[in-house]
Design a protein around this motif. Structure first.
Motif, PDB file in Angstrom:
ATOM      1  N   GLN A 350       0.796  -1.149   0.054  1.00 34.16           N
ATOM      2  CA  GLN A 350       0.009   0.020  -0.235  1.00 34.16           C
ATOM      3  C   GLN A 350       0.711   1.171  -0.042  1.00 34.16           C
ATOM      4  N   LYS A 354       0.299  10.855   3.502  1.00 37.12           N
ATOM      5  CA  LYS A 354      -0.526  11.415   4.360  1.00 37.12           C
ATOM      6  C   LYS A 354      -0.635  12.916   4.096  1.00 37.12           C
ATOM      7  N   ASN A 382      -4.057   4.430  -0.402  1.00 35.21           N
ATOM      8  CA  ASN A 382      -4.688   4.627   0.675  1.00 35.21           C
ATOM      9  C   ASN A 382      -5.113   6.273   0.454  1.00 35.21           C
ATOM     10  N   ASP A 383      -6.381   6.210   1.016  1.00 32.61           N
ATOM     11  CA  ASP A 383      -7.087   7.488   0.944  1.00 32.61           C
ATOM     12  C   ASP A 383      -7.440   8.113  -0.533  1.00 32.61           C
ATOM     13  N   LEU A 398      -9.753   2.388   2.189  1.00 30.25           N
ATOM     14  CA  LEU A 398     -10.447   3.538   3.013  1.00 30.25           C
ATOM     15  C   LEU A 398     -10.556   3.216   4.404  1.00 30.25           C
ATOM     16  N   GLY A 399     -10.410   4.657   5.251  1.00 31.11           N
ATOM     17  CA  GLY A 399     -10.716   4.632   6.604  1.00 31.11           C
ATOM     18  C   GLY A 399     -12.314   4.462   7.135  1.00 31.11           C
ATOM     19  N   ASP A 402     -13.441   8.071   5.776  1.00 32.54           N
ATOM     20  CA  ASP A 402     -13.751   8.239   4.394  1.00 32.54           C
ATOM     21  C   ASP A 402     -14.882   7.547   3.792  1.00 32.54           C
ATOM     22  N   SER A 421     -10.839   0.016   6.860  1.00 34.30           N
ATOM     23  CA  SER A 421     -10.322  -0.247   8.260  1.00 34.30           C
ATOM     24  C   SER A 421     -11.310  -0.239   9.046  1.00 34.30           C
ATOM     25  N   ALA A 440      -9.784  -4.673   7.206  1.00 36.59           N
ATOM     26  CA  ALA A 440      -8.682  -4.391   8.028  1.00 36.59           C
ATOM     27  C   ALA A 440      -9.175  -4.423   9.480  1.00 36.59           C
ATOM     28  N   LYS A 450       0.657   5.551  14.362  1.00 34.10           N
ATOM     29  CA  LYS A 450      -0.332   6.295  14.074  1.00 34.10           C
ATOM     30  C   LYS A 450      -1.087   6.576  15.425  1.00 34.10           C
ATOM     31  N   VAL A 475      -7.177  -8.694   7.000  1.00 34.82           N
ATOM     32  CA  VAL A 475      -5.797  -8.333   7.266  1.00 34.82           C
ATOM     33  C   VAL A 475      -6.038  -7.477   8.699  1.00 34.82           C
ATOM     34  N   ILE A 477      -3.498  -5.333  11.575  1.00 38.07           N
ATOM     35  CA  ILE A 477      -2.645  -4.447  11.584  1.00 38.07           C
ATOM     36  C   ILE A 477      -2.361  -3.543  12.790  1.00 38.07           C
ATOM     37  N   ALA A 497      -0.730  -6.536   8.215  1.00 44.72           N
ATOM     38  CA  ALA A 497      -0.041  -5.500   7.371  1.00 44.72           C
ATOM     39  C   ALA A 497       1.111  -4.805   8.493  1.00 44.72           C
TER      40      ALA A 497
HETATM   41  C1  LIG Z   1      -4.267  -2.262   5.885  1.00 44.62           C
HETATM   42  C2  LIG Z   1      -4.607  -1.281   6.243  1.00 44.62           C
HETATM   43  N1  LIG Z   1      -5.286  -1.264   7.358  1.00 44.62           N
HETATM   44  C3  LIG Z   1      -5.698  -0.205   7.953  1.00 44.62           C
HETATM   45  C4  LIG Z   1      -5.139   0.935   7.565  1.00 44.62           C
HETATM   46  C5  LIG Z   1      -5.481   2.292   8.335  1.00 44.62           C
HETATM   47  O1  LIG Z   1      -6.025   3.101   6.918  1.00 44.62           O
HETATM   48  P1  LIG Z   1      -6.955   4.354   7.691  1.00 44.62           P
HETATM   49  O2  LIG Z   1      -8.120   4.038   8.781  1.00 44.62           O
HETATM   50  O3  LIG Z   1      -7.468   4.923   6.580  1.00 44.62           O
HETATM   51  O4  LIG Z   1      -5.970   5.187   8.411  1.00 44.62           O
HETATM   52  P2  LIG Z   1      -4.816   5.884   7.803  1.00 44.62           P
HETATM   53  O5  LIG Z   1      -3.894   4.798   7.184  1.00 44.62           O
HETATM   54  O6  LIG Z   1      -5.463   6.619   6.418  1.00 44.62           O
HETATM   55  O7  LIG Z   1      -4.109   6.857   8.583  1.00 44.62           O
HETATM   56  C6  LIG Z   1      -4.376   1.030   6.485  1.00 44.62           C
HETATM   57  N2  LIG Z   1      -3.919   2.172   5.966  1.00 44.62           N
HETATM   58  N3  LIG Z   1      -4.046  -0.136   5.869  1.00 44.62           N
END
Ligand SMILES: Cc1ncc(COP(=O)(O)OP(=O)(O)O)c(N)n1
Ligand SMILES: Cc1ncsc1CCOP(=O)(O)O
Ligand SMILES: [Mg+2]
Length: 536
Positions: A350, A354, A382-383, A398-399, A402, A421, A440, A450, A475, A477, A497
């Motif tokens: 990935q 940010k 990501n994002d 996506l979180g 998002d 996520s 995830a 984070k 997955v 993480i 991850a």
């Molecule tokens: C595989 C994987 N899992 C979780 C995350 C976290 O994503 P997110 O919630 O969008 O937070 P940020 O990574 O954007 O801070 C991830 N990136 N990958």
């Protein structure tokens, strides 16, 4: 699979990662038929891995047909139980059921006030209080006088963190009726105004969705809807006590309240599904421990619209699939890292940049996508889902936030995979309803990478969720390194991850190889076997 966190396929209550430390007190009445009251409370609390202590308020004489007597204990007897327990076994959560007299209500309210205030002043954890306002037994018999309910609204409600009335009890306490098919917002508003922290109105006696029991939780700021098929059973003695105690037991073990609501609803559904006749009336809810079959779990949503929309989405078109086992899944912030990982044979990865203002964002994503294609790897962005679609990435991650703004239909139409996520069972089920390519689960362990608003989930919860969703690529993480990765894989999760385990490794290439092997990456395993064979 039998893992350290399961025993013969059964999830071991208590978390598997430590000793039982969550003490839950059940304050309520004894039901000599053991279907409800303190007897049901104890079964639910202990069966879900917490330790239940009891404070008896009344000895009822009842069976499956009727309540024939409610004999309150004296205030002295009640006080002595509270005092002796507090001196030795302080509660993390107090679950209150039957308070049988006005005097008991006033006494317990004052005692709670003092406990909460003292805990706060002395810097101790303030115990949470769940109150299931037992007014009417499932047999239809009244258990308390009207004056007792009046005392409850006046004295007790301000000390309650979660109130779990059925429709009748909510109406009695709020002084207004609930109407089938109409959301109980005014009733909730009134109960919150009386001082409770949040309210779960149970749908058992009240119809919001055809053929479904819809439970509705609100704290005034946010809402949670939980819907489960209405079961055709006459055997629900102890339903309210069991649900409230299950919530208390799970909440006490550090689960978020929304997750406690989901697991407790699953606990009740499986208990009602398995309940059988015992005696001439309503048989008791069965106590079967943690739900392990997702069929028993509710559908969930943050609005009624979301839940009813998911009626049409019962089998929505899924996102493009990805393998159940993704292998080692590094998450990195530069194309240079991607190139290094791809050269080492990593097949899932990935790009997580940010800084949305990064001037060369488009070029970086374009270069990353090109590299992904060159190595035939599964590259998630990501994002930045618009750029990912435009530039033809394999997938998007996506979180939770998002999900409010991203155009999921556009991602699906473009054929990109979607990873989402999640941080607990509520989010997991809600996201699973969207049928993404993978989910995830995080963060599993504490992470420096984070700032997380939620608590680490740990291996027990990971194993629990894996068991509930065996057919979805999952997955793990958060805080995973070479030492912890094998235990993570032992939960049955498809892959894991990592960020810092690789980016902060002294020698990244050897760490990558080690982690690939643990993740079951086919290339890594073949290579390890080849080297081992050469050594023989
Ligand atoms: C595989 C994987 N899992 C979780 C995350 C976290 O994503 P997110 O919630 O969008 O937070 P940020 O990574 O954007 O801070 C991830 N990136 N990958
Ligand atoms: C992005 C993210 N989302 C949940 S935990 C996490 C960070 C994981 O990093 P690390 O593997 O270094 O703990
Ligand atoms: Mg993100």
């Amino acid at each position: 699979m039998i893992t350290p966190y399961t025993c013969g396929g059964e999830l071991v209550a208590g978390g598997g990662e430590g000793q039982v430390s969550a003490i839950v007190w059940a304050i309520g009445g004894s039901d000599c038929s053991a279907g409800a009251g303190i007897q049901a409370d104890l079964q639910a609390i202990n069966g879900l891995g917490a330790h239940g202590c009891t404070v008896i308020t009344a000895v009822t004489a009842q069976n499956s047909v009727a309540v024939s007597q409610v004999n309150p204990v004296s205030d002295l007897v009640l006080q002595s139980q509270l005092d002796v327990l507090l001196a030795d076994l302080p509660p993390r959560i107090i679950k209150i059921g039957l308070l049988a007299t006005v005097s008991q209500v006033v006494m317990v309210s004052q005692w709670l006030q003092q406990l909460k205030q003292t805990s706060e002043q002395t810097g101790h954890r303030v115990p949470l209080v769940v109150y299931d306002p037992v007014a009417v037994a499932s047999s239809g018999d009244n258990l308390v006088a009207e004056s007792t309910l009046t005392a409850v609204t006046k004295h007790l409600l301000p000390w309650i963190d979660l109130l779990t009335p059925n429709a009748m009890e909510a109406a009695l306490l709020a002084g207004m009726a609930l109407q089938d098919g109409v959301l109980p917002e005014p009733v909730i508003k009134q109960l919150l105004a009386l001082g409770v922290g949040s309210v779960l109105i149970k749908g058992g006696h009240y119809q919001l969705l055809a053929d479904h029991c819809l439970d509705y939780w609100s704290n005034g700021d946010s809402q949670r809807y939980l819907s489960a098929p209405r079961l055709d059973t006459a055997h629900g003695h102890g339903t309210g006590c069991s649900l409230a105690s299950a919530i208390a037991a799970i909440w006490a073990q550090g689960y978020a309240l929304e997750d406690a609501l989901v697991f407790a609803r699953g606990y009740l559904q499986q208990g009602l599904a398995a309940a059988v006749s015992l005696g001439a009336g309503a048989g008791p809810v069965k106590h079967l421990g943690w739900p392990t079959d997702s069929v028993m779990l509710p559908r969930v949503g943050a609005s009624l619209a979301e839940l009813t929309a998911s009626d049409e989405l019962v089998s929505p078109v899924p996102f493009a699939p990805c393998p159940q086992r993704l292998g080692l899944y590094p998450v990195v912030d530069s194309v240079a890292w991607l190139a290094r990982l791809l050269a080492a044979g990593v097949k899932t990865l990935q790009l997580r940049i940010k800084d949305p203002q990064s001037p060369d964002l488009r070029q970086q994503i374009a270069a990353a996508v090109a590299l992904g294609h060159q190595y035939q790897a599964r590259l998630f962005i990501n994002d930045h889902w618009q750029l990912a679609i435009e530039l033809g990435a394999y997938g998007v991650h996506l979180g939770q936030e998002d999900l409010q703004t991203a155009d999921l239909a556009a991602i699906k139409r473009a054929g990109l995979r979607l990873g989402i996520s999640t941080h607990g069972i509520y989010e997991l089920l809600r996201a699973a309803q969207l049928r993404p390519s993978y989910l995830a689960l995080g963060h599993i362990f504490a992470t420096q990478t984070k700032q997380m608003p939620s608590q680490p989930q740990g291996l027990f919860r990971l194993a629990q969720q894996v068991q509930l969703l065996p057919n979805t690529p999952l997955v793990a993480i958060g805080g995973i390194d070479a030492e912890r990765a094998s235990a993570v894989m032992n939960t049955g999760v498809g892959s894991f991850a990592v960020v810092s385990a690789i980016t902060k490794a002294t020698v990244a290439e050897s760490m990558i190889a080690k982690l690939q092997h643990i993740a079951g990456d086919p290339v890594a395993v073949a290579e390890t076997n080849r080297v081992a064979g050469a050594c023989l």
